[in-house]
Motif scaffolding. Structure first.
Motif, PDB file in Angstrom:
ATOM      1  N   GLN A 171       0.823  -1.209   0.000  1.00 10.70           N
ATOM      2  CA  GLN A 171       0.000   0.000   0.000  1.00 10.70           C
ATOM      3  C   GLN A 171       0.865   1.270   0.000  1.00 10.70           C
ATOM      4  OE1 GLN A 171      -3.208  -0.716  -0.556  1.00 10.70           O
ATOM      5  NE2 GLN A 171      -2.435  -2.832  -0.376  1.00 10.70           N
ATOM      6  N   THR A 172       0.261   2.335  -0.482  1.00 10.23           N
ATOM      7  CA  THR A 172       0.956   3.636  -0.499  1.00 10.23           C
ATOM      8  C   THR A 172       0.307   4.658   0.423  1.00 10.23           C
ATOM      9  OG1 THR A 172      -0.365   4.321  -2.418  1.00 10.23           O
ATOM     10  CG2 THR A 172       1.795   3.315  -2.858  1.00 10.23           C
ATOM     11  N   THR A 173      -0.869   4.335   0.975  1.00 13.26           N
ATOM     12  CA  THR A 173      -1.546   5.254   1.888  1.00 13.26           C
ATOM     13  C   THR A 173      -1.905   4.554   3.190  1.00 13.26           C
ATOM     14  OG1 THR A 173      -3.791   4.763   1.110  1.00 13.26           O
ATOM     15  CG2 THR A 173      -2.570   6.482  -0.068  1.00 13.26           C
ATOM     16  N   ALA A 174      -1.905   5.313   4.264  1.00 13.14           N
ATOM     17  CA  ALA A 174      -2.268   4.763   5.568  1.00 13.14           C
ATOM     18  C   ALA A 174      -3.728   4.339   5.587  1.00 13.14           C
ATOM     19  CB  ALA A 174      -1.997   5.800   6.658  1.00 13.14           C
ATOM     20  N   GLU A 175      -4.583   5.078   4.884  1.00  8.30           N
ATOM     21  CA  GLU A 175      -6.005   4.750   4.906  1.00  8.30           C
ATOM     22  C   GLU A 175      -6.277   3.401   4.250  1.00  8.30           C
ATOM     23  OE1 GLU A 175      -9.953   5.226   6.031  1.00  8.30           O
ATOM     24  OE2 GLU A 175      -8.057   6.061   6.722  1.00  8.30           O
ATOM     25  N   ALA A 176      -5.511   3.058   3.209  1.00  7.72           N
ATOM     26  CA  ALA A 176      -5.660   1.745   2.584  1.00  7.72           C
ATOM     27  C   ALA A 176      -5.294   0.640   3.578  1.00  7.72           C
ATOM     28  CB  ALA A 176      -4.784   1.654   1.341  1.00  7.72           C
ATOM     29  N   VAL A 177      -4.253   0.899   4.389  1.00  5.60           N
ATOM     30  CA  VAL A 177      -3.843  -0.070   5.412  1.00  5.60           C
ATOM     31  C   VAL A 177      -4.931  -0.204   6.471  1.00  5.60           C
ATOM     32  CG1 VAL A 177      -2.155  -0.603   7.202  1.00  5.60           C
ATOM     33  CG2 VAL A 177      -1.401   0.377   5.028  1.00  5.60           C
ATOM     34  N   VAL A 178      -5.492   0.909   6.903  1.00  8.18           N
ATOM     35  CA  VAL A 178      -6.565   0.877   7.907  1.00  8.18           C
ATOM     36  C   VAL A 178      -7.733   0.033   7.397  1.00  8.18           C
ATOM     37  CG1 VAL A 178      -8.296   2.287   9.096  1.00  8.18           C
ATOM     38  CG2 VAL A 178      -5.930   3.084   8.962  1.00  8.18           C
ATOM     39  N   ALA A 179      -8.072   0.212   6.134  1.00 12.19           N
ATOM     40  CA  ALA A 179      -9.176  -0.559   5.544  1.00 12.19           C
ATOM     41  C   ALA A 179      -8.871  -2.063   5.561  1.00 12.19           C
ATOM     42  CB  ALA A 179      -9.439  -0.095   4.117  1.00 12.19           C
ATOM     43  N   ILE A 180      -7.632  -2.438   5.275  1.00 14.03           N
ATOM     44  CA  ILE A 180      -7.231  -3.854   5.298  1.00 14.03           C
ATOM     45  C   ILE A 180      -7.360  -4.427   6.711  1.00 14.03           C
ATOM     46  CG2 ILE A 180      -5.244  -5.413   5.053  1.00 14.03           C
ATOM     47  CD1 ILE A 180      -4.307  -3.547   2.746  1.00 14.03           C
ATOM     48  N   LEU A 181      -6.891  -3.679   7.689  1.00 11.07           N
ATOM     49  CA  LEU A 181      -6.958  -4.137   9.080  1.00 11.07           C
ATOM     50  C   LEU A 181      -8.404  -4.271   9.547  1.00 11.07           C
ATOM     51  CD1 LEU A 181      -4.057  -1.976  10.576  1.00 11.07           C
ATOM     52  CD2 LEU A 181      -4.008  -4.434  10.096  1.00 11.07           C
ATOM     53  N   GLN A 182      -9.240  -3.314   9.165  1.00 13.39           N
ATOM     54  CA  GLN A 182     -10.651  -3.383   9.552  1.00 13.39           C
ATOM     55  C   GLN A 182     -11.364  -4.542   8.858  1.00 13.39           C
ATOM     56  OE1 GLN A 182     -11.790   0.643   8.517  1.00 13.39           O
ATOM     57  NE2 GLN A 182     -11.602   1.350  10.650  1.00 13.39           N
ATOM     58  N   LYS A 183     -11.059  -4.744   7.587  1.00 14.33           N
ATOM     59  CA  LYS A 183     -11.677  -5.831   6.829  1.00 14.33           C
ATOM     60  C   LYS A 183     -11.358  -7.192   7.442  1.00 14.33           C
ATOM     61  CE  LYS A 183     -11.491  -7.980   2.226  1.00 14.33           C
ATOM     62  NZ  LYS A 183     -10.840  -7.910   0.881  1.00 14.33           N
ATOM     63  N   ASN A 184     -10.121  -7.334   7.933  1.00 14.34           N
ATOM     64  CA  ASN A 184      -9.685  -8.602   8.506  1.00 14.34           C
ATOM     65  C   ASN A 184      -9.889  -8.677  10.022  1.00 14.34           C
ATOM     66  OD1 ASN A 184      -8.227 -10.297   6.255  1.00 14.34           O
ATOM     67  ND2 ASN A 184      -7.641  -8.160   5.897  1.00 14.34           N
ATOM     68  N   ARG A 185     -10.632  -7.709  10.546  1.00  9.81           N
ATOM     69  CA  ARG A 185     -10.998  -7.679  11.970  1.00  9.81           C
ATOM     70  C   ARG A 185      -9.769  -7.756  12.885  1.00  9.81           C
ATOM     71  NH1 ARG A 185     -16.413 -11.586  12.032  1.00  9.81           N
ATOM     72  NH2 ARG A 185     -17.577 -10.392  10.469  1.00  9.81           N
TER      73      ARG A 185
END
Length: 354
Positions: A300-314
């Motif tokens: 990823q290149t943005t922190a928000e994309a990482v946040v979305a991944i972490l939230q998606k995977n609980r």
């Protein structure tokens, strides 16, 4: 690499203009330049503009030069001083057009006074006293400082937030604007703490920007008067809270900024570093996330994309662990003298940690 150039403050402008005006008032002839010594001991030779000599007054101005500081919105503003003889004893300094007035307690100047701060006042008075031999037969001097475009420019400063209305402030503790300085910005942030303390606000809310401000207003229902937008200056403001005897604050901001505190980056501007993605990946690994998730994070290149991944995977545990370690760094910075409620938010102003 181009060398950065220092500039001089509105306080130095007022000091130089006052010196030029009093010299013209006494000598009855135009002065083109004056040399002043700033409060930090630096000598400046400044060009004067708009010289006028009247029957009982003299006036001139100085154009502010912020040097290489790109954040100084008062760059090139014209500051004028009019000096006149007075029947009243002593030296009286007041503001005029374009100089703001204080409307809230906690500022370095009393409520109702013109925003000419203590150090510039001291330096102007020093220039007037140096000229006393020429006015010994007069009772006193009156100095009026003006900035014709001050009211317009003040809207782009922090004056409205700290309760100075109607114009700019005459400020500067050293008289010099350092290259890329954020001194004026930090001073205004510190003043906002003084104002909240004077108003006996129990818990200031420090927000990094719009994300934190929106959460504070809409979710926490905090009055806007208790919210201070601190930008990247997290460490500075936490230390200021300790210095001013504030015991408890709320710190709310985008996790993509606040995660930098884990790496001891208490100024979160990108100029001071950007290891956010790597830090997220490190914490995901610490919390036993799957290898493919960690690899996805690192792509990823943005922190928000990482946040979305972490939230998606609980992987809420990652957020909680990040918050824990941020608090460890904050407590170390403040020597455990400040209770901080740290709120990590996504770009939609929602809590990352439930």
């Amino acid at each position: 690499m181009q060398k950065l150039r220092p500039g001089f403050t509105t306080g130095s402008c007022a000091q130089a203009a006052a010196k030029g005006a009093v010299n013209m008032l006494i000598g009855r002839k135009l002065v083109k330049n004056v040399q002043i010594t700033t409060s930090s001991g630096k000598k400046l030779n400044l060009k004067l503009i708009g010289q006028k000599i009247g029957r009982n007054f003299a006036e001139c101005g100085v154009i502010k030069d912020a040097g290489s500081d790109p954040y100084d919105v008062t760059n090139r503003i014209k500051i004028y001083a009019r000096v006149s003889f007075s029947k009243n004893p002593g030296i009286n300094i007041r503001g005029g057009k374009g100089i703001g007035r204080a409307t809230k307690p906690g500022l370095p100047i009393p409520v109702g006074e013109y925003a000419i701060n203590p150090v510039p006042r001291k330096m102007i008075i020093r220039e007037m006293r140096n000229a006393e031999c020429g006015v010994r037969n007069k009772k006193g001097l009156e100095i009026t400082i003006t900035a014709p475009k001050g009211e317009k420019i003040a809207k782009r400063t922090f004056n409205p937030q700290i309760g100075i209305v109607g114009g700019i402030s005459i400020i500067g503790t050293t008289g010099i604007v350092e290259p890329k300085s954020t001194e004026a910005y930090k001073t205004s942030l510190s003043m906002q703490l003084d104002i909240l303390k004077a108003q006996r606000s129990k818990k200031p809310v420090l927000v990094l920007g719009y994300v934190g401000e929106k959460f504070a207003k809409e979710t926490l229902k905090v009055n806007s008067g208790a919210i201070i937008k601190i930008g990247d200056h997290v460490g500075f403001m936490l230390k200021e809270c300790v210095k001013k005897g504030i015991n408890e604050v709320i710190l709310a901001g985008y996790i993509g900024k606040l995660i930098k505190l884990i790496n001891n980056q208490f100024n979160t501007h990108i100029d001071f570093g950007d290891k956010r993605i790597e830090t997220f990946a490190r914490y995901a690994k610490l919390c036993r996330a799957k290898k493919e998730i960690i690899k996805e994070i690192l792509r990823q290149t943005t922190a928000e994309a990482v946040v979305a991944i972490l939230q998606k995977n609980r992987l809420n545990k990652v957020f909680k662990t990040i918050k824990r370690d941020i608090m460890t760094k904050i407590n170390r910075l403040t020597n455990n003298k400040l209770k901080v409620h740290c709120l990590l938010l996504d770009l939609n102003s929602r809590l990352c940690t439930k």
